[in-house]
Design a protein around this motif. Structure first.
Motif, PDB file in Angstrom:
ATOM      1  N   GLY A  34      -4.228  -0.894   2.402  1.00 14.19           N
ATOM      2  CA  GLY A  34      -5.419  -1.128   3.207  1.00 14.19           C
ATOM      3  C   GLY A  34      -6.678  -1.286   2.393  1.00 14.19           C
ATOM      4  N   SER A  38     -11.183   6.268   4.995  1.00 15.40           N
ATOM      5  CA  SER A  38      -9.737   6.053   5.049  1.00 15.40           C
ATOM      6  C   SER A  38      -9.043   6.668   3.833  1.00 15.40           C
ATOM      7  N   SER A  92      -3.704   2.290   7.931  1.00 14.85           N
ATOM      8  CA  SER A  92      -4.251   1.362   6.930  1.00 14.85           C
ATOM      9  C   SER A  92      -4.169  -0.082   7.414  1.00 14.85           C
TER      10      SER A  92
END
Length: 1523
Positions: free
Chosen positions: A206, A324, A265
């Motif tokens: 990701g 993330s 992701s």
């Protein structure tokens, strides 16, 4: 873990499990303390090897990653148990920050050349890299694509290679300190490692897509850098529509990025790709719109807004990427929300600038975008939204709801009237109010969730990452504006202000973090980072000033160059501060907490939805205000908004944190109080059932642990009740949970005690503790954690103090009981706990003395319990009191040594207490005795080691104390010299003049000034330099006083006043130096803004002033025309300094009586008269004498005034009055002396007349002071100089002395034959003292009679004419004869007493003398009151005192008679047994009796003749009185 286990022990119901848990916690604590000490010793021994060890570790990690890559190629790499892709990716992301932070530490320490801390930083870097390598292997093993796995391992290997090179270069930098080339190489390698680390993180799933989106935005933004925009291809209307559409799409995509960053992701990859695509379309629409602008200025503004949107979009993606990578990072979600709102706001700014929609449409669109942006704050509110407290949230909701109500009314009103401008303003206000309401609702819901007892509260970190991130971004933006060629001078100055503001905030944050952290490496790093930021900011400010003066290209380039190091320094600081070690721990909200949040969140969402519909309806209604159905819809939405806000306010108020828990806790403790009352009643009735299921020691430990845990919670509960509503529920619930086990243990222990008094003591103290806790809970509930409810804070503090006292009382009782029984487990635990918070030492000497007593008490084991308890208490205070000594010691190695040795002393105390307990249990065990003696000896040795470490780290302070003591001795010596000079006995030993000493005085004084500068500088430098400066200044002041004394002596005793002036001048210098040394000692090691630093500066100014005064005095002392003036100036300065000390808040060490205060004020009157006379005569000799007298008079008055004012019996009003008039008197006297100076300089009649004015003011102040002193004495005030008062005092003293002599006489035993003097008897001393007192009373009575005679003459009762001369003469003669009688009687009493004690006289002579004293005293009183007023208070007091003397004399007579009678009883008569001898014995006795009778008769006749002769000479008044 240890703390949690200990706090859980009292709450465990199973006794066996509780005891096991408690014992394991103690063992673990002891083992940890021993491990800590061992690791510190190992660290001392192996410290230099840490860099090599770290290098080997990194190389090993590199080879492990190579092996993992080979496994990937072979398809054999498998994830370890528990490893998942998401978990390993998060570990990698969070560990990358720790690696970056530890590397920043490594760089700083290596650059400073500190081997010790470089080794520590290298070890931490290696540990972080180990975690990184493990996470990288887990990601590679969990990734299905072999290429991605290989790329991850390759990037991790690059990090290891670079890190190994970095550690190697750091080692080389230590070998060659100061080598510029090695430092440059080190910086280059660090940049390469940072780049490799970023590449490693970017290999995560990701992350590549987010990076591609970032690159796409960067490429698209290059379109804004062209000099000429492309030609327009659309009409203005089409371009405007296109811009609105793409803006809406971009705003929606920003929301999707925020949402997907919390998902997988792949979701983030898709959302970031869509966002970059929408940004590209929006940018094209914006450029098209810029082409339609009318002027070049408007076009530049549009392009600038597009650049801002580009930057905001990049920050949004970076924040999403960061979240993330590390979803657990503190405040990461909030940072993402802030970035999304920044995108929305920048879009709104552009739309407002570019579009020309129908009136009100633009404002409505902007409002809708803003509401969409803040909606995310209500999604899972498990992080703080702002810094508002719960009560601030309530206030914010109330204020914003009021603004929203007014705005909604305005929207409706302006739609009706068609006022579109006002309509737009109302929409804007409504939008801001709704955003504020949403923020407050989000923060309130977070606080409600956190406050639930089942939730885990978070902990504040060392630094605030949001603050660092915001400052970093603001500085970046400001630097871009600085170097932008299009920036105007005002923009440049604005940017400079922003830079200065945020760099200052960063430096302050670093200072606070360095003071709070216990990690020495981190402390140094924060300090160094702050210095780098401050220095680079200072350099940038210089270039900005030059640019402001001349906006040339050269200056702008210099400014651009100067921004680079600042940005690097801020970047490095932000990287270091991002270490997870410093981050705050986020709260974990329980399911119950989430349920409590729901009403608030639901109301806020309803408010947002209905507000959105309302604004959309108003948007169409403003275009068509005549549409009735739309008006109906608008009214419906308005009602829904109002209802949802009411519901929101109600929900927030009902869910106030901690209130429900306070109610539960109050009920629980009330039940406990009822239980303890029932137990007390049973104990009183002797019916308390004994617990047989548990031992007494177990109950005692359970009770002790419960009380200790309650004691630990007092301060936290008090703190949260004042200002932390979110924590209130947790703390009060925790506090109440310990009272059930407390009551059970207390009742159980009482049931096992056989002593009824001990039973009741334990139960009563437990009840007191419970009641004080109940009071604390009521106060906490009322305070509610609201910092603005200041009216409740006093009650909270009072309740906390009562709880502390109750805890202390019960702990004292338990410790006494434990020490009596030889139970030392609690003491060992207490010492181990103290070792965890190591400190030093006021109590080292106490521990030493107790150990010495323990060694002696081996033969008395029953004393060991109390001594062991004392060792425990003293060691606890030792570690608590001086905890900062190790932190402030210089160099830091000394602090480390102090810490280590105090911990070793703790181990020794533990062994000592354990051996003392063993000996108490087996008092006759010789082996235990020997072990105890050895342990005591070991503790004594460790005490000496601690003391040596303290002295090594406290060298400067010790030197200041020594120097201050030396200077104090010098001042005392100078006072003695002044006395000799005043007496005219300070003579030179040889023929010398003052000129022979002048130069040496001036030279030494200048040396002292240099030493003073070093002393002041020493406060901010090392202890070594401070010690040198203190020693040097003490040595120099000694030399200066010697040469000044020689100079004064050389002037000869013919001019003593000038000698005193000179010695006073050097005394002022010495006194100022003593104050300066004291101020330096207090300020040593303190920050520049500490109050003690200001005191140091003030003391330094006084020192310089006094040295200057000395130099002037030395130069003027031989000038007869000016030396008086100079002396007066010096005196004025001295009095001003004395006044400053007087007006300070310091309380004097001792107090004095009002009589002494009154006596000292008389010196002011004399000095005032002298000053006026000196001013009128204008003679230098008079002025010098006035200066010397004034100095002493004022100093004595100020000292006694302050001491009398602070007497314990003096009230606040009188104290303030005394201090006020003391200050006014001194100020008036200074004005008088200054007037004398003016007269000397300009001797006019007007100036001399002013002397009388000033002297009257001083006299008035003295009168007020005397009246204040009289008021201090109360209703029994008398004049201490009044002869009547002196007579009364002396007579009462005589009475007391005679009374004491009588008591002593009664205690005497008859002496054996032959009589010998008893050398130990002090009876004659007491009689002599009585005689002295009577003689003094005689003198005072004569003075009193004389004063009375003068008063009678003034009243006309006794005339001075010849007619009354005979009577008055007789009266005076009678007074004198009475006084002579007392004197003679007193003399006889002394002789009789002395002879009686020595065995040369009988008790009869003593009795006769005492009777004569009483009679003569009575005659003396008669003589005094012959002409006086019989009803006057003075005569009544004199009569009472005379009666006291008479009573005392009577008692003395009785005692002597009793002694004589006892002696006669004890004298044994030996009766001869033969008949002839017996007849002879009877004849001899009869003969002696007849002889004694004849002597008695002759003595009586002689006494009668003496009295007849004396009676002829008595005055008529006395004869009548006797008749």
């Amino acid at each position: 873990m240890v703390a949690s286990a200990k706090s859980a022990v009292p709450t465990v119901a199973d006794q066996a499990a509780a005891m096991q848990l408690g014992q394991c916690a103690k063992n673990l604590a002891t083992c940890l303390a021993e491990l800590r000490t061992a690791t510190q010793k190992a660290h001392e021994a192996c410290g230099p090897l840490e860099i090599d060890s770290a290098l080997k570790t990194v190389q090993t990690l590199k080879s492990e990653l190579q092996d993992a890559k080979m496994s990937v190629i072979d398809g054999q790499l498998k994830p370890l148990p528990g490893e998942t892709l998401e978990k390993c990716a998060q570990d990698l992301g969070s560990t990358s920050k720790a690696v970056g932070s530890s590397m920043a530490q490594l760089l700083t320490c290596a650059a400073q050349g500190n081997e010790h801390y470089t080794g520590v930083a290298a070890r931490e870097t290696a540990q972080a890299l180990r975690t990184l390598a493990q996470a990288a292997r887990g990601v590679a093993a969990s990734t299905k694509e072999p290429q991605a796995s290989a790329a991850m391992l390759d990037s991790a290997q690059c990090v290891m290679e670079g890190s190994a090179m970095l550690i190697h270069e750091a080692h080389q930098a230590l070998v060659h300190p100061g080598d510029a080339e090695s430092q440059q190489r080190l910086a280059q390698v660090a940049k390469a490692v940072s780049h490799s680390l970023n590449n490693c993180v970017n290999c995560l799933p990701g992350q590549k897509d987010v990076d591609m989106a970032l690159r796409s935005i960067g490429e698209a933004s290059k379109k804004l850098l062209v000099d000429f925009l492309p030609p327009c291809s659309k009409t203005f209307q089409e371009a405007q529509t296109d811009l609105n559409h793409t803006a809406a799409e971009l705003n929606h995509s920003a929301g999707e990025v925020v949402h997907s960053s919390r998902g997988t992701s792949s979701q983030l990859a898709a959302a970031s790709g869509k966002f970059s695509q929408d940004f590209d379309e929006f940018l094209d629409a914006g450029i098209e719109m810029a082409g339609h602008t009318q002027s070049q200025e408007d076009q530049i503004q549009v392009i600038g807004n597009l650049k801002n949107i580009s930057m905001a979009s990049s920050k949004l993606l970076l924040a999403a990427k960061s979240l993330s990578v590390d979803p657990g990072a503190a405040n990461a979600k909030n940072l993402l929300a802030v970035a999304a709102r920044a995108v929305t706001e920048s879009i709104n700014q552009l739309i407002t600038l570019c579009t020309q929609q129908a009136a009100g449409q633009r404002e409505c669109d902007n409002a809708l975008r803003e509401l969409e942006a803040v909606r995310g704050l209500l999604d899972n509110p498990n992080e703080p939204v702002s810094e508002l407290s719960y009560f601030d949230c309530i206030e914010s909701v109330m204020e914003n709801s009021k603004v929203l109500g007014e705005s909604m009314a305005g929207i409706s009103q302006h739609c009706k009237t068609g006022d579109v401008v006002a309509f737009g303003e109302s929409v804007g206000l409504a939008s801001k109010a709704l955003c504020g309401l949403t923020e407050a609702a989000g923060q309130a819901s977070y606080l409600v969730g956190v406050s639930d007892p089942n939730s885990q509260s978070g902990h504040e970190g060392l630094v605030d990452p949001i603050q660092f991130a915001k400052a970093h971004q603001a500085i970046q933006m400001a630097c871009q504006n600085l170097v932008d060629p299009a920036s105007s001078p005002s923009q440049v100055l604005s940017a400079a202000t922003i830079v200065a503001k945020h760099t200052s905030a960063l430096c302050n944050a670093c200072r606070l973090a360095s003071s709070k952290t216990s990690n020495p490496v981190a402390r140094r790093q924060f300090v160094q980072s702050a210095k780098e930021v401050a220095n680079t900011t200072a350099n940038l400010v210089k270039t900005i000033k030059a640019l402001d003066g001349d906006f040339s290209e050269e200056n702008r380039n210099r400014c651009r160059v100067a921004t680079t190091p600042l940005l690097e320094a801020v970047e490095n600081l932000s990287t270091f501060a991002s270490n997870p070690e410093f981050a705050s721990i986020p709260a974990q909200i329980s399911s119950e907490g989430s349920a409590a949040q729901e009403p608030i969140v639901r109301s806020a969402r309803s408010m947002l939805d209905s507000s959105t519909y309302l604004i959309e309806t108003a948007r169409s209604l403003v275009l068509n205000p005549k549409d009735p159905p739309t008006w109906s819809i608008l009214a419906g939405h308005s009602r829904t908004v109002s209802d949802s806000i009411k519901s929101l306010i109600t929900s927030i108020r009902d869910k106030a944190p901690g209130q429900r828990e306070c109610d539960y806790s109050i009920d629980s403790i009330n039940k406990c109080i009822r239980d303890i009352e029932q137990a007390s009643l049973a104990a009183v009735g002797q019916t308390l059932p004994c617990r047989d299921d548990i031992s007494m020691e177990a109950l005692q430990e359970q009770l002790t642990s419960s009380v200790q845990e309650i004691g630990h919670l007092i301060d936290p509960v008090s703190t949260v009740a004042r200002g932390e509503a979110a924590q209130l529920g947790h703390k009060v619930t925790q506090l109440a949970s310990y009272f059930d086990p407390l009551i059970v243990a207390s009742v159980g222990l009482a049931s096992k005690l056989h002593d009824h008094q001990q039973q009741m003591t334990i139960l009563d103290q437990t009840k007191t503790l419970s009641e004080s806790a109940l009071q604390m809970l009521y106060a906490a509930k009322e305070g509610g954690g609201n910092p603005k409810a200041s009216h409740t804070h006093d009650a909270i503090s009072e309740a906390a103090q009562l709880m502390r006292e109750a805890v202390d009382d019960i702990m004292v009782t338990l410790n006494e009981a434990a020490s009596e029984g030889g139970m030392v487990g609690g003491m060992v635990e207490s010492i181990a706990e103290s070792m965890g918070r190591v400190g030093v030492l006021t109590y080292v000497f106490v521990v030493f003395m107790v150990c010495h007593q323990m060694t002696k008490s081996v033969t008395c084991p029953e004393e060991l319990g109390g001594l062991a308890s004392q060792v425990t208490v003293d060691y606890g205070q030792l570690s608590h009191q001086g905890r900062l000594a190790a932190a402030t010691a210089e160099p830091e190695e000394v602090g480390f040594q102090i810490k280590t040795r105090v911990q070793e002393l703790g181990h020794g105390c533990i062994y000592l207490v354990q051996k003392a307990g063993a000996l108490q249990l087996s008092p006759t065990d010789s082996f235990s005795k020997r072990e105890l003696i050895e342990c005591a000896r070991a503790v004594t040795e460790k005490v000496s080691l601690v003391l040596s470490a303290l002295q090594a780290g406290n060298k400067g302070t010790q030197a200041c104390i020594t120097a201050a003591s030396a200077v104090s001795g010098i001042i005392a010596d100078l006072d003695t010299t002044i006395m000799f000079a005043s007496a005219g006995t300070l003579n030179p030993e040889n023929e010398e003049s003052f000129a022979d000493h002048r130069e040496s005085i001036l030279k030494t004084a200048k040396t002292l000034v240099e030493d003073t500068k070093l002393l002041v500088a020493g406060a901010a430098s090392s202890q070594e330099k401070l010690a040198q400066a203190a020693q040097s200044s003490a040595k120099t002041i000694t030399q200066l006083t010697e040469v000044v004394k020689l100079g004064a002596t050389s002037m000869g005793s013919e001019d003593p006043e000038t000698q005193v002036v000179l010695i006073n001048a050097v005394r002022d210098v010495a006194k100022a130096l003593a104050e300066l040394i004291g101020a330096t000692k207090c300020a040593a090691g303190k920050p520049a803004d500490d109050p003690s630093m200001y005191q140091l500066k003030g003391a330094a100014k006084v020192m310089v002033t006094n040295v200057t005064s000395l130099l002037k005095t030395v130069k003027a002392v031989e000038d007869e025309a000016t030396r008086g003036t100079r002396a007066l100036e010096a005196t004025i300065e001295c009095i001003k300094q004395e006044l400053t000390v007087f007006q300070s808040k310091d309380v004097p060490d001792k107090s004095t009586s009002p009589e002494e205060f009154t006596r000292m004020t008389k010196g002011i009157t004399l000095a005032t008269a002298k000053a006026v006379a000196a001013g009128n005569s204008a003679q230098q000799e008079d002025v010098i004498a006035t200066a010397n007298l004034s100095r002493k008079a004022i100093s004595d008055m100020l000292t006694t005034c302050k001491q009398a004012a602070h007497h314990p019996e003096v009230g606040e009003e009188l104290r303030n009055r005394a201090l006020q008039y003391g200050s006014e008197c001194t100020t008036g006297y200074i004005n008088l002396l200054e007037q004398v100076l003016q007269v000397l300089q300009k001797p006019t009649l007007e100036q001399k007349q002013q002397l009388a004015v000033h002297s009257k003011h001083v006299a008035a102040c003295v009168t007020e002071l005397v009246q204040t002193a009289e008021a201090m004495k109360g209703s029994d005030c008398v004049d201490p100089e009044d002869p009547t008062v002196i007579a009364e005092t002396e007579l009462l003293g005589a009475a007391a002395s005679i009374e004491a002599a009588a008591k002593k006489l009664e205690q005497l035993k008859p002496r054996a034959k032959p009589k010998q003097a008893d050398e130990t008897l002090d009876f004659e001393e007491q009689i002599l003292e009585a005689a002295k007192s009577i003689a003094a009373a005689t003198s005072a009575l004569v003075k009193s009679a004389s004063a009375a005679q003068r008063e009678l003459v003034a009243q006309g009762k006794v005339g001075s004419n010849l007619a009354n001369a005979v009577d008055d003469g007789q009266w005076s003669q009678g007074l004198i004869s009475a006084a002579r009688m007392v004197a003679a009687a007193t003399s006889n009493l002394c002789e009789a007493a002395n002879a009686s004690v020595q065995g040369h006289a009988s008790e009869e002579k003593l009795i006769s003398s005492a009777k004569q004293v009483a009679a003569s005293t009575a005659q003396l009183l008669v003589a005094c009151k012959v002409k006086a007023d019989q009803d006057s208070e003075a005569m009544r007091r004199l009569q009472a005192a005379g009666n006291a003397v008479k009573r005392a004399s009577d008692n003395l007579v009785k005692a002597a008679q009793k002694a004589a009678f006892d002696k006669s009883e004890d004298d044994s008569v030996v009766v001869k047994t033969k008949f002839v001898g017996g007849i002879a014995q009877i004849i001899a006795a009869q003969e002696e009796m007849l002889r004694k009778e004849r002597e008695l008769e002759e003595a009586r006749k002689k006494l009668a003749q003496i009295r007849q002769q004396q009676y002829k000479f008595l005055p008529s008044e006395l004869r009548e009185d006797e008749g």
